[in-house]
Design an enzyme around this catalytic site. Sequence first.
Site, PDB file in Angstrom:
ATOM      1  CG  ASP A  22      31.613  17.022 102.694  1.00  0.00           C
ATOM      2  OD1 ASP A  22      31.005  17.928 102.541  1.00  0.00           O
ATOM      3  OD2 ASP A  22      32.047  16.964 103.852  1.00  0.00           O
ATOM      4  CG  HIS A  41      31.141  20.745 109.470  1.00  0.00           C
ATOM      5  ND1 HIS A  41      30.811  22.641 109.810  1.00  0.00           N
ATOM      6  CD2 HIS A  41      30.911  20.330 108.222  1.00  0.00           C
ATOM      7  CE1 HIS A  41      30.699  22.349 108.731  1.00  0.00           C
ATOM      8  NE2 HIS A  41      30.604  21.616 108.146  1.00  0.00           N
TER       9      HIS A  41
END
Lengths: 506, 506
Positions: free
Chosen positions: B298, B177
Amino acid sequence: MEKLKIAFIGAGSAIWSSTIVIDLLINEGLKDKNLEIWLMDISDWRLDLIYGFAKRYIEEMKSSARVFKTKDRGEAIRDADFVINSAMAGGHSYYEEMRRVSEEHGYYRGINSVEWNMVSDYHTIWGYYQFKLTLDIARDIEELAPDAWFINVANPVFELSTLVTRQTKVKYIGLCHGHLGFLKAVEVLGIRLAEEKLGERINALCAARDPKGYATIFKVVDPKDLEVEMSGFNHVIWLTKFRYAGEDAYCYVDEWVERGAEEYWRVWREHVSSPFDIDLSPAAVDMYRTYGLLPIGDTVRGGTWKYHWDLRTKQRWYGPLGGPDSEIGWAMYLAHLRSRLESLRHAVMDTSTPLVRRFPPRPSGESLVEIIEAIVNDNPKEYYSLHLPFPGAPTIPVPIQVNVPNKGALPGVPDDVVVEMPVKVDGKGVHRRPLTPLPKKIMNYVILPRMMRMEWALEAFLEGGRDHLFNWLIVDPRTQSTRQVEETIDAILKLPGNEEMAKHFS
Amino acid sequence: MEKLKIAFIGAGSAIWSSTIVIDLLINEGLKDKNLEIWLMDISDWRLDLIYGFAKRYIEEMKSSARVFKTKDRGEAIRDADFVINSAMAGGHSYYEEMRRVSEEHGYYRGINSVEWNMVSDYHTIWGYYQFKLTLDIARDIEELAPDAWFINVANPVFELSTLVTRQTKVKYIGLCHGHLGFLKAVEVLGIRLAEEKLGERINALCAARDPKGYATIFKVVDPKDLEVEMSGFNHVIWLTKFRYAGEDAYCYVDEWVERGAEEYWRVWREHVSSPFDIDLSPAAVDMYRTYGLLPIGDTVRGGTWKYHWDLRTKQRWYGPLGGPDSEIGWAMYLAHLRSRLESLRHAVMDTSTPLVRRFPPRPSGESLVEIIEAIVNDNPKEYYSLHLPFPGAPTIPVPIQVNVPNKGALPGVPDDVVVEMPVKVDGKGVHRRPLTPLPKKIMNYVILPRMMRMEWALEAFLEGGRDHLFNWLIVDPRTQSTRQVEETIDAILKLPGNEEMAKHFS
């Protein structure tokens, strides 16, 4: 109509203040007292936040209490009946700067962290502004509300309590909730009794913080049969009495240390989620073995450098997070405060959900409002009731524990040094009783060195002069040279914001 | 009656699984599909926990779905329509042991952390058991449910996706996600537009995570007018397209970097409460300046050692918590997982409060169930709707973003390397579209080195032999000597539990 005026100084410590505001609003004994809550802080947004919270909570509860906000300390204090102080001069980030500079000069966790004072916001030698602020508040009370009770929860409670009670005539109580840590001794008792009486091994369940373990404890432990006594200095208190059903219960602790502790630690290390979850850590047990009594609450965070040299050492004694005063644990704590503050802001802004749904009207477990009620209604109290957040848990009687000048209660400690002790509170105030003496080992290796540091910190604040800082650091085991001491003092006093402090110590 | 069987492998990742179970139960398109949820895990208590949760939630929702639990992987997978994998072989504590041993030998944060792979549970070179487990699951699916979709969310998604799609014939989608991080670019857009259109300066408000700031953003930004594209490898994706109302919106990012970033960071450093709150950190902006596109999600956690040498370096680039992959941030994350697991246990045990009250039946924001629905109902989807948890916030269209073999979509990347990309999903599966090429700097300094590490990790797993570990470490800038390399390999392979891995690499 007579009113009951309660002033919050540093009300922008909003998480804490909101808790106490709820306690005040739901206390049956204060419902008809024409309550006036005065919120004071120097930060606009923090003041608006707690004011917005209190205002909406009062409306939702249909309470008759009134709430006021002000940035003028005098206005908040004038004619108050109680002044509650939770102000931290400079806020956390100011002290984190001093910690950073200290560490650059070889003082891990800061020059302020010393034997039996490793708690990261217990600001003693570098607490110049905090000492000054608290003393100023006490002097305001002397002048503007001489009959008020000054209830101080701001740290360092030990130093500030001794300072204020020596330097002023205010009616003073210092408070902390660390003594609730005795519940972990009850857990040990429950673990042993569950095995003895039910044949159930719940040691690992409890270590894993499984609610089933706690449910079992209260099948075998009746809180009414507990008798505990704790005393010492704030953050340095010891379980001087631990009895169950009329008999000494320390034998259960010994059994658990012998047979259960290793297994408990193995499981706890895998499950621990809060850096504060250290009451039964290897450090606590080692302190028990070394000094002869169980250290309670924040006491476990102290100790000598044996437990604190560096992160690895802390992790060995306090688990994977290194306890609340490691670089990990402390960052978690500060982040947790911010995150709760953020939630509070959301809650106050989001008018579509009632505050009472998010913050249910239930007693917090803090003794503060219980003490106020005892004084206001002349309702003598030695205990108050704690409601644990487990379905079906019984209420637990908790001793009223305060920080007041010793005046002979604890043998071996001067009268004008503040001691944390169990007392009776009523309309006349605090009533001491003779305390169980502390063992010689604790007196010699804990109480005396801690008291010495307190006297040094007070003297440094009251007298000023660089020598005090030098004397503080030259006995520190982290000190390698005189030059290191001088450079560290220079670096700290040169920090922006420390101009007045630098003058004081020049 | 036909059924829809959905198997959860590693269902004991209970926080995540409970979220997806709720998504499944509330999805309108799946309500009449005769849903069977199969939960599989090797841990009894974790399996009981998620099973207890699902069972009660189904009852409270009066859903017709059925839930089963099993420790037999084959039973869960047999004839499944979808197999969802979130298993982590060994669990977190196993990898923390390898990290500890690595650090003792001079490899801060572990031998596994390398350029563009600093994420602490993205287990590549030391992920032997994780690679093996995931490949075994894929082979079980080939045998027992050859028509099933294998949806893998277990990390390392990049390596595991490439491994599984090269070695097996399963229908595969890798999910993450992280792409939701593009919302922070929308925040920047909103900050600039609020000033441009309303004359309101909300930069500091947003940095303080004040909900008032976000409310203002959605007065000036209409999510329907956004156009975004992100691609790259999982955890290494870049915002290749950022348009608003038909025009390039990167100019707002440039303006903010120039005029707003410094102020933003000052306030953010004072307020940041989550180590994951780094999307607009100095690291992110530095990557943008260096490589020419905004790193998303990320991706910001990666980068070269420039951002990661030690805690101080990480704190400079990622704020006071040092980002999620510092010793502080990672401890916080693991503690957070434990704490949420503890809350889940309380919730499931405490039958006096309905689960739907504690975990309201609202879409989680994960795309997984949206993808399942698109496939099951042949309902073509390129976007799904995200509901932000702010009162009055509009829903936001989010691209369906998956990890599948490149097959020509991203120029310059081989066909059989898995790429994270936006796609259309329908009854036939995943439909790629041509992607905006990545700039040369990103191809050279990010994509190529990251792809190389992926190939090395796959080769090490598939071929075995000590040379692979040696070759991995000998190019590491932390390596000081050949002896250090040999001793580190020995120490890791000697760890209890690593016997099979040691044989593989001997």
